[in-house]
Scaffold this motif. Structure first.
Motif, PDB file in Angstrom:
ATOM      1  N   GLY A   1    -102.225 -71.354   8.273  1.00 30.13           N
ATOM      2  CA  GLY A   1    -103.199 -72.432   8.131  1.00 30.13           C
ATOM      3  C   GLY A   1    -103.682 -72.958   9.470  1.00 30.13           C
ATOM      4  N   ALA A   2    -102.754 -73.161  10.407  1.00 28.86           N
ATOM      5  CA  ALA A   2    -103.117 -73.702  11.721  1.00 28.86           C
ATOM      6  C   ALA A   2    -103.993 -72.716  12.484  1.00 28.86           C
ATOM      7  CB  ALA A   2    -101.853 -74.027  12.512  1.00 28.86           C
ATOM      8  N   VAL A   3    -103.697 -71.414  12.405  1.00 27.48           N
ATOM      9  CA  VAL A   3    -104.473 -70.410  13.139  1.00 27.48           C
ATOM     10  C   VAL A   3    -105.875 -70.281  12.548  1.00 27.48           C
ATOM     11  CG1 VAL A   3    -104.619 -67.962  13.744  1.00 27.48           C
ATOM     12  CG2 VAL A   3    -102.443 -69.149  13.909  1.00 27.48           C
ATOM     13  N   ILE A   4    -105.994 -70.272  11.226  1.00 27.62           N
ATOM     14  CA  ILE A   4    -107.317 -70.177  10.598  1.00 27.62           C
ATOM     15  C   ILE A   4    -108.170 -71.384  10.966  1.00 27.62           C
ATOM     16  CG2 ILE A   4    -108.526 -70.339   8.385  1.00 27.62           C
ATOM     17  CD1 ILE A   4    -106.522 -68.484   7.174  1.00 27.62           C
ATOM     18  N   LYS A   5    -107.612 -72.560  10.885  1.00 20.36           N
ATOM     19  CA  LYS A   5    -108.390 -73.775  11.098  1.00 20.36           C
ATOM     20  C   LYS A   5    -108.761 -74.003  12.563  1.00 20.36           C
ATOM     21  CE  LYS A   5    -108.349 -78.734  10.079  1.00 20.36           C
ATOM     22  NZ  LYS A   5    -109.562 -78.705   9.219  1.00 20.36           N
ATOM     23  N   ASN A   6    -107.837 -73.722  13.479  1.00 23.57           N
ATOM     24  CA  ASN A   6    -108.020 -74.145  14.864  1.00 23.57           C
ATOM     25  C   ASN A   6    -108.242 -73.027  15.871  1.00 23.57           C
ATOM     26  OD1 ASN A   6    -107.503 -76.850  14.037  1.00 23.57           O
ATOM     27  ND2 ASN A   6    -105.290 -76.445  14.147  1.00 23.57           N
ATOM     28  N   THR A   7    -107.941 -71.773  15.523  1.00 19.49           N
ATOM     29  CA  THR A   7    -107.937 -70.718  16.543  1.00 19.49           C
ATOM     30  C   THR A   7    -108.872 -69.562  16.253  1.00 19.49           C
ATOM     31  OG1 THR A   7    -105.612 -71.258  16.978  1.00 19.49           O
ATOM     32  CG2 THR A   7    -106.457 -69.222  17.923  1.00 19.49           C
ATOM     33  N   SER A   8    -108.783 -68.972  15.057  1.00 25.45           N
ATOM     34  CA  SER A   8    -109.525 -67.729  14.822  1.00 25.45           C
ATOM     35  C   SER A   8    -110.433 -67.748  13.604  1.00 25.45           C
ATOM     36  CB  SER A   8    -108.541 -66.558  14.690  1.00 25.45           C
ATOM     37  OG  SER A   8    -107.716 -66.748  13.566  1.00 25.45           O
ATOM     38  N   GLY A   9    -110.241 -68.686  12.666  1.00 20.97           N
ATOM     39  CA  GLY A   9    -111.018 -68.663  11.438  1.00 20.97           C
ATOM     40  C   GLY A   9    -110.633 -67.472  10.573  1.00 20.97           C
ATOM     41  N   PRO A  10    -111.543 -67.009   9.694  1.00 17.79           N
ATOM     42  CA  PRO A  10    -111.230 -65.842   8.845  1.00 17.79           C
ATOM     43  C   PRO A  10    -110.888 -64.584   9.649  1.00 17.79           C
ATOM     44  CG  PRO A  10    -113.159 -66.981   8.006  1.00 17.79           C
ATOM     45  CD  PRO A  10    -112.842 -67.603   9.345  1.00 17.79           C
ATOM     46  N   ALA A  11    -111.255 -64.579  10.949  1.00 11.52           N
ATOM     47  CA  ALA A  11    -110.900 -63.427  11.795  1.00 11.52           C
ATOM     48  C   ALA A  11    -109.411 -63.330  12.026  1.00 11.52           C
ATOM     49  CB  ALA A  11    -111.630 -63.517  13.141  1.00 11.52           C
ATOM     50  N   ILE A  12    -108.639 -64.204  11.383  1.00  9.73           N
ATOM     51  CA  ILE A  12    -107.178 -64.100  11.432  1.00  9.73           C
ATOM     52  C   ILE A  12    -106.730 -62.742  10.890  1.00  9.73           C
ATOM     53  CG2 ILE A  12    -106.827 -65.125   9.150  1.00  9.73           C
ATOM     54  CD1 ILE A  12    -104.289 -66.440  10.240  1.00  9.73           C
ATOM     55  N   ILE A  13    -107.573 -62.134  10.063  1.00  7.25           N
ATOM     56  CA  ILE A  13    -107.253 -60.778   9.583  1.00  7.25           C
ATOM     57  C   ILE A  13    -107.129 -59.830  10.777  1.00  7.25           C
ATOM     58  CG2 ILE A  13    -108.106 -58.829   8.221  1.00  7.25           C
ATOM     59  CD1 ILE A  13    -109.574 -60.850   6.483  1.00  7.25           C
ATOM     60  N   GLY A  14    -108.102 -59.929  11.695  1.00 12.29           N
ATOM     61  CA  GLY A  14    -108.037 -59.122  12.910  1.00 12.29           C
ATOM     62  C   GLY A  14    -106.872 -59.523  13.797  1.00 12.29           C
ATOM     63  N   SER A  15    -106.573 -60.832  13.821  1.00 15.42           N
ATOM     64  CA  SER A  15    -105.438 -61.313  14.620  1.00 15.42           C
ATOM     65  C   SER A  15    -104.134 -60.722  14.113  1.00 15.42           C
ATOM     66  CB  SER A  15    -105.378 -62.844  14.583  1.00 15.42           C
ATOM     67  OG  SER A  15    -106.540 -63.422  15.132  1.00 15.42           O
ATOM     68  N   PHE A  16    -103.937 -60.767  12.802  1.00 11.45           N
ATOM     69  CA  PHE A  16    -102.717 -60.203  12.225  1.00 11.45           C
ATOM     70  C   PHE A  16    -102.680 -58.686  12.398  1.00 11.45           C
ATOM     71  CE2 PHE A  16    -101.733 -64.010   9.459  1.00 11.45           C
ATOM     72  CZ  PHE A  16    -100.480 -64.210   9.997  1.00 11.45           C
ATOM     73  N   PHE A  17    -103.846 -58.048  12.317  1.00 15.16           N
ATOM     74  CA  PHE A  17    -103.875 -56.600  12.499  1.00 15.16           C
ATOM     75  C   PHE A  17    -103.467 -56.228  13.922  1.00 15.16           C
ATOM     76  CE2 PHE A  17    -106.134 -52.704  13.745  1.00 15.16           C
ATOM     77  CZ  PHE A  17    -105.615 -51.811  12.811  1.00 15.16           C
ATOM     78  N   LEU A  18    -104.046 -56.925  14.924  1.00 20.77           N
ATOM     79  CA  LEU A  18    -103.721 -56.635  16.321  1.00 20.77           C
ATOM     80  C   LEU A  18    -102.254 -56.911  16.618  1.00 20.77           C
ATOM     81  CD1 LEU A  18    -106.853 -58.033  18.200  1.00 20.77           C
ATOM     82  CD2 LEU A  18    -106.205 -55.638  17.900  1.00 20.77           C
ATOM     83  N   SER A  19    -101.769 -58.073  16.183  1.00 17.57           N
ATOM     84  CA  SER A  19    -100.365 -58.388  16.438  1.00 17.57           C
ATOM     85  C   SER A  19     -99.452 -57.449  15.659  1.00 17.57           C
ATOM     86  CB  SER A  19    -100.060 -59.852  16.074  1.00 17.57           C
ATOM     87  OG  SER A  19    -100.437 -60.140  14.747  1.00 17.57           O
ATOM     88  N   GLY A  20     -99.908 -57.011  14.469  1.00 16.33           N
ATOM     89  CA  GLY A  20     -99.119 -56.051  13.698  1.00 16.33           C
ATOM     90  C   GLY A  20     -99.059 -54.689  14.379  1.00 16.33           C
ATOM     91  N   VAL A  21    -100.203 -54.242  14.946  1.00 10.34           N
ATOM     92  CA  VAL A  21    -100.217 -52.969  15.686  1.00 10.34           C
ATOM     93  C   VAL A  21     -99.304 -53.056  16.904  1.00 10.34           C
ATOM     94  CG1 VAL A  21    -101.654 -51.460  17.105  1.00 10.34           C
ATOM     95  CG2 VAL A  21    -102.491 -52.253  14.891  1.00 10.34           C
ATOM     96  N   ALA A  22     -99.403 -54.193  17.621  1.00  7.94           N
ATOM     97  CA  ALA A  22     -98.539 -54.379  18.795  1.00  7.94           C
ATOM     98  C   ALA A  22     -97.074 -54.353  18.389  1.00  7.94           C
ATOM     99  CB  ALA A  22     -98.870 -55.706  19.483  1.00  7.94           C
TER     100      ALA A  22
END
Length: 600
Positions: free
Chosen positions: A50-71
């Motif tokens: 919730g905090a990341v969607i609202k304040n950091t990345s928005g719906p692009a959290i999908i890409g955030s989780f994908f990148l951190s998941g790949v890493a």
């Protein structure tokens, strides 16, 4: 006398396939997989999303989780090969000890101990806070009215001193419930590995059932208009309202949600078949967790506009938003199950990392004692669970997440680098002829003018120097990208030089022979896959805040001081060498005395 550098960089020798341990081997691949899933799917998905969607990345959290998941997956594969090579407890600590040397091993091991302590404390406070929300503030109000707030005591000055943009490190009130949760969890850990994993498996299964409910039931309320159009700033789209930088910053924060897979390696001494169980459990759990995170964050961002996502109770509030408030109780049950398994994962890994370091003599050997009845490092469980409880009692959660992430990313980066170092070391051609070595670490091609110089080096040294230069280039690239300096003329030139230098050093490493050692699991595309892991990890580290880097620097300085004052002299490697030297001196004295005439 040996130089200080030799003592600092000495590596630990572990025979491949060595399964000798004081701990009980009782864990299956399923047990270890559920341990990893339970440790990762916890506070991260329910609180952080919730905090990341609202304040950091928005719906692009999908890409955030994908990148951190790949890493995380790239790092996990490196961990998996080490688990196949050396099925011993200690996670990154043992791996770095074997690959890079004792000083790096101590710093990483000590940093991981802190990571698990803070992780357990943060998750325990999250558990308490979630229950407090469900009871409409009854816990916090009762604690404040009975005991008072920390702000009313001498902690007020400390709170002000450590205040940051995210708040204070010191909590508003002493969290008694968080302490009790850690105590109860520690009891299950102390009872033995099988009892702890059975308890963990039950709660993990419940959590996965709730995640399935959120994805399936939540998908009936999705609205793709929440991803379409312009964001409130009128520049970016609603899908990526904070730009690419926001998505990368979100990936660095989301990496906290993947902290835990390294705990799989700490079960190496308690797995029935660690050479196969650790690699298989690692990538199975990573696939399950990454898929769950992406699906849940996608559903959440489609259920309501990102501006209206609640930063702390995102999923419960989302169901209330779409007219299904009853679903929040199902989400609450899953949250508590997930947070509980995350807590158990941290408490399980913590004493085993301590046990490995104490068993090697780098910290007090009292923590390496194994209880005869439970066959667990009971002294380590009690001592460090107590410290975690103290952190949970006094400290706030939010300001610690980045500190946890940077320490973990640093550990993962060094493991990836260690894998490259080990792959390019010579290995015996055959177990029957251990003195005949292969061409590992030697050049595969002749380079005019350079080959004669490299031929005079020890095998693998040229790879080590190239790896150090590549890490320097990646760090320079990440520092430039995370700042506005790369837009200047000098910055652009330095950026291009960093890219060329990094690629050139990677290609030069690939010009060397890898060793031919046979393993149950080997990472493919070496050195390219570990290099990709290093690149993503360092890029995410460069997007963390300045205060996080300052805290890490201070902690590393303290760790370095502790090692020089205690660990370097009490290491098993040091003691073993001293004993060999004493025996050799005694033998020489006896031989010399036997050759002297009787009159002397």
């Amino acid at each position: 006398a040996r130089s200080l550098r030799q003592r600092l960089m000495r590596t630990k020798n572990i025979q491949g396939g060595d399964l000798t341990t004081q701990l009980k081997r009782c864990l299956t691949t399923f047990d270890i997989t559920m341990l990893g899933v339970g440790h990762m799917i916890g506070a991260g998905i329910y609180v952080l999303t919730g905090a990341v969607i609202k304040n950091t990345s928005g719906p692009a959290i999908i890409g955030s989780f994908f990148l951190s998941g790949v890493a995380a997956l790239l790092s996990a594969l490196c961990y998996a090969e080490f688990g196949a090579r050396f099925p011993k407890a200690g996670s990154a600590y043992t791996y770095v000890y074997v690959g890079c040397g004792e000083l790096w091993a101590f710093i990483i091991g000590w940093n991981i101990v802190l990571e698990h302590m803070l992780s357990a404390a943060a998750v325990a406070r999250t558990w308490s806070g979630y229950v407090d929300v469900l009871t409409n503030g009854y816990i916090s109000n009762t604690t404040i009215s009975t005991i008072g707030t920390l702000a009313e005591s001498e902690w007020m000055e400390l709170r002000e001193e450590f205040a940051t943009k995210k708040g204070s490190l010191i909590g508003t009130y002493p969290d008694i419930i968080a302490v009790l949760v850690i105590v109860i969890g520690s009891i299950f850990i102390a009872l033995g590995s099988k009892a702890a994993t059975n308890f963990n498996t039950f709660f993990t299964t419940c959590n996965l059932a709730v995640i399935s409910f959120v994805v399936i039931y939540g998908s009936t309320f999705i609205d793709f208009k929440n991803w379409q159009g312009l964001a409130p700033d009128g520049i970016h789209s609603r899908f990526i309202p904070y730009g690419v930088d926001g998505m990368l910053a979100g990936a660095a924060s989301c990496f906290f949600a993947f902290v835990g897979f390294d705990g799989l390696a700490t079960a190496g001494e308690e797995a029935k078949n660690p050479s196969k169980s650790i690699p298989h459990a690692t990538y199975i759990s990573m696939v399950i967790v990454t898929t769950s995170y992406i699906l849940m964050s996608a559903i959440l961002s489609l259920m309501l506009p990102f501006e209206q996502v609640h930063p702390s109770s995102a999923f419960a509030d989302a169901f209330a938003f779409v007219g299904s408030p009853w679903a929040k109780y199902v989400v609450a049950a899953g949250s508590l199950c997930g947070i509980t398994t995350s807590l158990l994962g941290a408490l399980f890994s913590l004493p085993r990392c301590v046990y490995s370091m104490a068993d090697d003599g780098l910290i007090f050997s009292w923590w390496a004692k194994v209880n005869v009845n439970t066959q667990t490092p009971l002294n380590a469980v009690i001592s460090f669970s107590a410290m975690s409880a103290l952190f949970a009692l006094l400290f706030d959660v939010e300001a610690l997440v980045d500190f946890l992430s940077i320490g973990t990313l640093l550990a993962y980066s060094i493991v990836s680098a260690s894998l490259v170092i080990l792959r390019y070391q010579p290995a015996p051609i055959s177990p029957r002829e251990p003195h005949l070595m292969d061409h590992g670490g030697r050049l595969r091609v002749r380079i005019p003018g350079l080959s004669p110089i490299i031929d005079r080096m020890e095998p693998g040294d040229s790879v080590l120097y190239s790896l150090i230069f590549m890490i320097f280039c990646i760090t320079s690239f990440g520092a430039l990208i995370s700042s506005s300096f790369y837009s200047t003329a000098f910055g652009s030139i330095f950026l291009v030089m960093s890219v060329i230098g990094g690629i050139g050093s990677l290609l030069f490493i690939d010009m060397h022979y890898q060793n031919t050692q046979e393993l149950a699991f080997k990472v493919f595309l070496v050195p390219y896959l570990p290099a990709a892991s290093l690149l993503i990890n360092i890029l995410m580290m460069c997007h963390l805040g300045v205060m996080t880097w300052i805290r890490l620097t201070i902690w590393m300085i303290i760790g370095f001081a502790i090692y020089l004052m205690y660990g370097i002299n009490h290491s098993k490697m040091e003691v073993s060498r001293a004993e060999k030297f004493t025996k050799s001196s005694t033998y020489d004295s006896v031989v010399i005395a036997s050759r002297l005439p009787d009159s002397v």
